[in-house]
Scaffold this active site. Structure first.
Site, short mmCIF file in Angstrom:
data_model
loop_
_atom_site.label_atom_id
_atom_site.label_comp_id
_atom_site.label_asym_id
_atom_site.label_seq_id
_atom_site.Cartn_x
_atom_site.Cartn_y
_atom_site.Cartn_z
N CYS A 197 0.08 -4.58 13.08
CA CYS A 197 -0.43 -5.75 12.13
C CYS A 197 -0.50 -6.66 12.87
O CYS A 197 -1.40 -6.55 13.79
CB CYS A 197 0.50 -5.88 10.89
SG CYS A 197 2.27 -6.41 11.67
N ARG A 217 4.49 -5.70 8.31
CA ARG A 217 3.93 -4.46 7.97
C ARG A 217 4.11 -3.13 8.95
O ARG A 217 4.25 -2.18 8.26
CB ARG A 217 2.31 -4.83 7.53
CG ARG A 217 2.24 -5.64 6.61
CD ARG A 217 0.84 -6.23 6.88
NE ARG A 217 0.59 -7.15 7.23
CZ ARG A 217 -0.32 -8.50 7.54
NH1 ARG A 217 -1.21 -8.32 6.62
NH2 ARG A 217 -0.25 -9.47 8.32
N LYS A 219 12.20 -10.00 11.60
CA LYS A 219 13.08 -11.10 11.67
C LYS A 219 13.97 -11.36 10.36
O LYS A 219 13.39 -12.28 9.69
CB LYS A 219 11.90 -12.32 11.73
CG LYS A 219 11.06 -12.36 12.97
CD LYS A 219 10.46 -13.55 13.51
CE LYS A 219 9.24 -14.21 12.66
NZ LYS A 219 9.12 -15.44 13.12
#
Lengths: 639, 556
Positions: free
Chosen positions: A333, A339, A375
């Site tokens: 992505c 994604r 993250k």
């Protein structure tokens, strides 16, 4: 720091009901204990779960405090004295903004295990073993030590797998041409067709830049698979977003520069769109006396299910390319940690039955989410939050899995309760697994020495998460899941987003009931065997005795009284007792109507929380009888 | 005209049959007076498909070269395609289907010809009656009586011959009250709550008209119903405004001044055409080939079907609240009192009364509250969701009831003795059946047509032990308590079992259901065969083989 405020009212979100109790503020939890009731409902809210605290304007009955949690709980307290309310409010504000990792609950949480147990917990999931299970390293794929010191890519794990033919200069060159240095690496290997699923971030191609090493890298991936002449490159972003990135010197692969790639946009929206979508969804389903029309319109307008479907579509595309065409696929992505993680993980789950087991699902999360640097700290708002970084990316992944469990009730070893529990702990910061943004950061924090692993905890109570309908033979006949993408398969996940709105849940649970039956079946078998062996020891022939031994109910292990699993399974006696209490409560009221039965409810089902409509004030003056509450905070279960 | 005269071509060879999610089959197609029969050409293990012509809701023909294609859309929502070689044969078959699927004369319908060898026409017909209900309900004996004033159906043509009325009101007063109610449907007892003796009554609207006419006898009748207690509730299934408007056309509502002890609550419910169109839109949405979630949600919303489910359950909940929680009697009516009224009163009973949650109890409830109470099945179920015919009296209120019952089962999966399969079977039978149960519009019509003498009873046949087993809920655990369903929109769902019945989705669900059965069976086998319905909670009560075994051990 240990506030205690009495006479606090807890208002129900969807009805006029309220209960009175005492509020305790501790270093880790906000606890509400209902007073004056035999059931003595307790609500434990972990500070890390609190997303926002709001003090509303003063009313005649006190000062309202609205607390929204990341696990979708919403509590509305009314505190009699404004002073107390303000104290709680300001303490909470301080508590829910930890400034350093050391303040997180995981560093003080102690489940009374010794160091060895803690270590064993961390060793449960072994990614090297997982790659071995897939058949890697092999003649085409190898483990590289190029990232051993996190020098090439700070957000990747130390151990990454690349094609045999990708030399170090190629890797390093490629990494320089990829956003955040996230060069293409292997994440799943489909042994049957020797096809690979690889992941990376977007290339820094701008309008015309090229990188020979990167082109070689893709070629190496392609050559590692003899079954297919081409590889797919899936850009999971909408085309427009990818185009816009070109202006910033980023972008996507130009098919002319890379030999034998098939480039494909998938169109999953970015983190900001997803954040907004979830917010709209929650606003919709949190509305009081919601009409069916408003509910469905709200669901549509939020776009949430559209996004879920986009992720699912991408994963299905990936799985098909690999299993049907036998082609390798490279997924990216922008930075390759949102994604990309969704699509790779979900795609692997479709292809490999192992990931549909409890242990396998943990491995999958550990691999595609934790080790590859999703993250979590930023997305889940663990520390010093930047609101623009928060996004329900992982929640969406869990939901996609749930949607699959709905379509394939026999394919998964775990039930939705498992997914919800994981979601709970991604935000609880109670275990070390999800802390921080990358493996490197986790090592710096010495999480394995200082905190406990969630997986050990979940495995220790895994009987709570079993799906009674799981059928290993289904996995044999359906190694690859082929979900339908008909729109009607995408349903609102009530048990997640309204999980604490108890009045909405089924009052009896098939899941729990069948699970209990199954458990008792197993136990019966065990008892019979044990007794038989004992008898045999005494030289008694057991054949005339029929192996029919119903269990004593008390011997069943306790089951969490979760909202998801439905009402607790009470013995008939207990139900009767509750009824009696309720009836008693009703008759004790001064203004009780001359009813003969009082309110009787089935396991918490009652008229009062269903808002069938007004009897034009005829009930207005009455107090609601104390309905037995089944609130069961996870915090309470695990602390 | 004989039925067979409609059949110009009875047999066609080499027909290709296409069904969703099945490979195409080639075989022979036959048309008979009541059936469409397709049989596979393979001689051994031949496969047959038999469809009642009455089940066919719509057909579409298309010519492809010299052959024709007929698309058959059934009332149970199945869609089939037949490719017929020869245009003429195709047109003949299509016109036969058209003519024979829309027979209007009851005695020409298949139930009058259905004669299976294992059933005799002399067997019992039906499960219950007003008299039987009265006999079973001891609480009624004191203040209520069975009145046979309608034995010749002259007082109310759509009521059964016997009704339960307060003792203190004589038949003359009832006749006056009947004249004051639309269609003669005066307030009759529909349910007496076993716990507190409160009752649910149902009727049609009073004919107060524009000049606010009143009827003393009707007022006395309702007064006698509450018998000195201070209050009763009238649940009017129209909005207050609609009820006002009804006065312009001779209808109306019970005004506060004449019925001072009754409190009126208005709840708006859609009826007739609107609900039928809602079903049509929903079925259309379910077969939409587009995979767009937004489009689906918007179509689902636009169909309003779930809104109807929502209001039916909410109003039923309200009735239950009045009866069970507030301890007052209730009168339910809308306009005619043959549709929504029955829906609400029967749902309320399901929620309140454990007896109506068994297979027999539920069928009895349907018999008393729908068939005997005069729901005009023939008119309402003439067509289903696919028909292009102009709508007349069609309305899927009964389907709506089944959907609501399904929603209750979803929320209380242990509380009903029957399973979804029974609801699906009923949804099919109500539109096209071998049995006479759902024929005609009222008892009177059924009597005239000789339904009881000349057809078999569906409910009796469903209760035969070998049949009933398929419809049992493996998890059933009876409870005496009221089962209040949640009516939050989040708690209600599309009834996939019905509306997505013919999709691949159904198969996975079916396998899962079988798995539940096998777990339960295993449990029964291990825990003792004699305790089939009671599960864990009773196990500690009795001395079991387990304890015997233990005793033996201690002795040793």
């Amino acid at each position: 720091l240990n506030h205690i405020v009495e006479q606090v009212k807890l208002l129900d979100r969807f009805s006029n009901k309220s209960v009175t109790g005492t509020l305790h503020l501790t270093a880790t939890h906000l606890i509400f204990v209902e007073s004056n009731s035999t059931s003595a409902q307790e609500i434990w809210i972990l500070h890390h779960h609190i997303a926002s605290v709001e003090k509303l304007s003063l009313t005649t009955s006190g000062c309202p405090l609205l607390i929204q949690c990341r696990n979708f709980r919403l509590v509305h307290f009314v505190i009699p004295r404004e002073r107390d309310c303000h104290d709680i409010y300001s303490s909470l504000l301080r508590l829910l903004r930890p400034v350093s990792y050391d303040e997180l609950y995981a560093f003080s949480y102690n489940p009374k295990q010794n160091d060895q147990q803690r270590e064993e917990g961390w060793q449960l999931i072994d990614l090297a073993a997982e790659f071995e299970r897939m058949g890697v390293p092999c003649d085409q794929w190898q483990l590289t030590d190029v990232n051993r010191e996190y020098k090439v890519c700070k957000t990747y794990p130390r151990d990454v797998y690349v094609p045999i033919t990708a030399s170090k200069p190629i890797i390093v060159g490629s990494s320089k041409f990829r956003s955040k240095g996230r060069f293409p690496v292997l994440t799943y290997f489909y042994q049957e067709k020797k096809a690979a699923v690889c992941r990376c971030s977007q290339p820094l191609s701008g309008f015309s830049a090229r990188c020979l090493e990167d082109e070689h890298m893709l070629q190496a991936i392609s050559k590692a698979n003899h079954n297919s002449r081409y590889i797919y490159v899936m850009d999971t972003r909408p085309k427009l977003n990818a185009l816009a990135n070109r202006a910033a010197g980023k972008g996507y692969e130009n098919e002319d520069n890379y030999s034998n790639i098939r480039f494909q946009f998938v169109g999953i929206e970015n983190i900001h769109v997803m954040r907004g979508s979830l917010q709209k969804l929650l606003e919709g389903v949190g509305t009081r006396s919601l009409s069916m029309t408003d509910y469905l319109v709200g669901l549509e307008n939020s776009g949430w299910l559209r996004h879920i479907k986009a992720i699912m579509d991408a994963a299905i595309f990936l799985a098909k390319a690999v299993t049907v065409e036998g082609a390798s696929v490279l997924v990216h992505c922008s930075d390759g940690w949102d994604r990309t993680a969704q699509v790779c993980a979900l795609g692997s789950l479709l292809m490999d039955p192992y990931y549909r087991t409890i242990k396998g699902f943990m491995v999958l999360i550990e691999k595609d989410w934790i080790s590859f640097g999703h993250k979590f700290a930023d997305r889940c708002d663990q520390l010093d939050p930047d609101p623009k970084e928060v996004s329900p990316i992982f929640t969406q992944f869990l939901e996609c899995v749930w949607q699959l469990t709905e379509q394939f009730p026999q394919a998964f070893e775990f039930s939705e309760w498992f997914l919800i529990q994981i979601h709970e702990h991604v935000h609880s910061c109670q275990f070390g697994n999800f802390l921080g943004n990358s493996q490197r950061q986790r090592e710096d924090l010495q999480l394995k020495e200082r905190t406990y692993s969630l997986w050990a905890h979940l495995l220790s109570e895994n009987q709570n998460y079993l799906n009674p309908l799981f059928s290993p033979s289904f996995a044999e006949s359906h190694p690859v899941l082929e979900p339908s993408t008909q729109a009607y398969h995408f349903k609102f996940w009530r048990n997640m987003y309204n999980q604490y709105d108890r009045s909405m849940h089924p009052r009896q649970s098939i899941l729990k009931h069948v699970l209990t039956l199954q458990e008792s079946n197993r136990e019966l078998e065990g008892t019979v065997q044990a007794l038989k062996t004992k008898l045999q020891k005494f030289g008694v022939n057991t054949s005339p005795l029929k192996p029919q031994t119903p269990p004593r109910e008390c011997s069943l292990p306790p089951r969490p009284q979760s909202l998801i699993l439905g009402a607790p399974l009470l013995s008939r006696k207990e139900v009767q007792q509750e009824e009696d209490e309720e009836v008693f409560g009703e008759e004790a009221r001064e203004d009780a109507p001359a009813s003969t039965g009082g309110e009787r409810t089935v396991e918490g089902s009652s008229a009062t929380e269903n808002s069938y409509g007004e009897l034009m004030g005829s009930f207005g003056s009455k107090n609601e009888p104390g309905v037995v509450t089944l609130e069961f905070g996870v915090a309470r279960m695990t602390c | 005209m004989e039925l067979s005269e409609h059949i110009k071509t009875a047999n066609v060879e080499d027909v290709t049959l296409r069904r969703p999610f099945h490979p195409a089959l080639r075989g022979t197609l036959c048309v008979t007076s009541h059936h469409l029969l397709f049989s596979d050409r393979k001689d051994e293990a031949s496969w047959q498909l038999l469809i009642l012509l009455k089940n066919i809701d719509a057909i579409e023909k298309r010519a492809v070269g010299s052959s024709g294609t007929i698309t058959i859309k059934c009332k149970d929502l199945l869609v089939l395609q037949l490719e017929i070689p020869g245009m003429e044969e195709c047109l003949n078959i299509a016109s036969s289907i058209e003519a024979l699927s829309s027979l209007e004369s009851v005695t020409e319908m298949y139930p009058f010809f259905y004669r299976p060898s294992h059933l005799t026409l002399n067997g019992p017909w039906g499960l219950s009656s007003t008299e039987q209900y009265y006999k079973q309900t001891e609480r009624l004996w004191d203040r209520w009586r069975v009145s046979t004033l309608n034995s010749d159906y002259s007082v109310c043509p759509s009521y059964p011959s016997a009704v339960i009325m307060p003792r203190e009101v004589d038949d003359d007063k009832l006749i006056r009250s009947a004249r004051f109610r639309q269609g003669g449907r005066f307030p009759v007892l529909s349910y007496c709550h076993h716990r507190n003796g409160m009752v649910i009554m149902r009727s049609s609207q009073p004919l107060t008209g524009a000049n606010k006419k009143r009827c003393k006898e009707d007022e006395l009748l309702l007064q006698a119903v509450i018998d000195g207690s201070e209050l009763g509730y009238i649940i009017d299934l129209r909005s207050a405004q609609q009820a006002q408007q009804a006065r312009m056309t001779g209808g109306g509502f019970e005004s506060k001044s004449f019925y001072s002890h009754w409190k009126r609550i208005h709840r708006h419910h859609e009826r007739g055409k609107v609900v039928q169109e809602s079903l049509i839109k929903l079925v259309e949405a379910c077969s939409d080939p587009s995979h767009s979630v937004d489009r689906w949600l918007s179509k689902l919303e636009n169909s309003k079907w779930l809104s109807h489910v929502h209001s039916a359950l909410s109003t039923a909940g309200l009735v239950v609240e009045c009866v069970e929680r507030d301890g007052h009697s209730v009168l339910v009516h809308g306009s005619e009192g043959t549709d929504n009224t029955l829906l609400v009163s029967s749902l309320a009973q399901l929620i309140l009364d454990p007896a109506s949650r068994t297979v027999t109890g539920f069928l009895c409830l349907l018999e008393r509250e729908w068939i005997q109470a005069g729901h005009p099945f023939q008119q309402r179920c003439a067509h289903s969701a696919y028909s292009h015919a102009r709508l007349k009296q069609e309305c899927p209120i009964f389907l709506l009831l089944l959907d609501c019952v399904w929603q209750v089962w979803r929320q209380f999966p242990l509380a009903l003795e029957f399973s979804e399969a029974l609801l699906l079977r009923l949804a099919q039978e109500v539109y096209a059946s071998n049995y006479g149960t759902f024929l005609c519009n009222s008892e009177q019509e059924r009597c005239a047509a000789g339904v009881k003498e000349n057809t078999h009873c569906l409910f009796q046949s469903l209760l035969r032990p070998d049949i009933e087993e398929q419809y049992l809920n493996p998890l059933y655990e009876p409870t005496d308590l009221a089962i209040w369903p949640s009516v939050h929109p989040q708690s209600l769902q599309l009834w996939t079992g019905l509306f997505l019945r013919w999709t691949e989705y159904a198969q996975n669900m079916e396998e899962a259901r079988e798995e539940v059965w096998s777990i339960v069976k295993e449990h029964h086998e291990q825990a003792g065969p004699d305790r089939t319905n009671n599960t864990l909670s009773t196990h500690c009560d009795t001395l079991t083989p387990f304890e015997n075994l233990m005793d033996e051990l201690t002795i040793l």
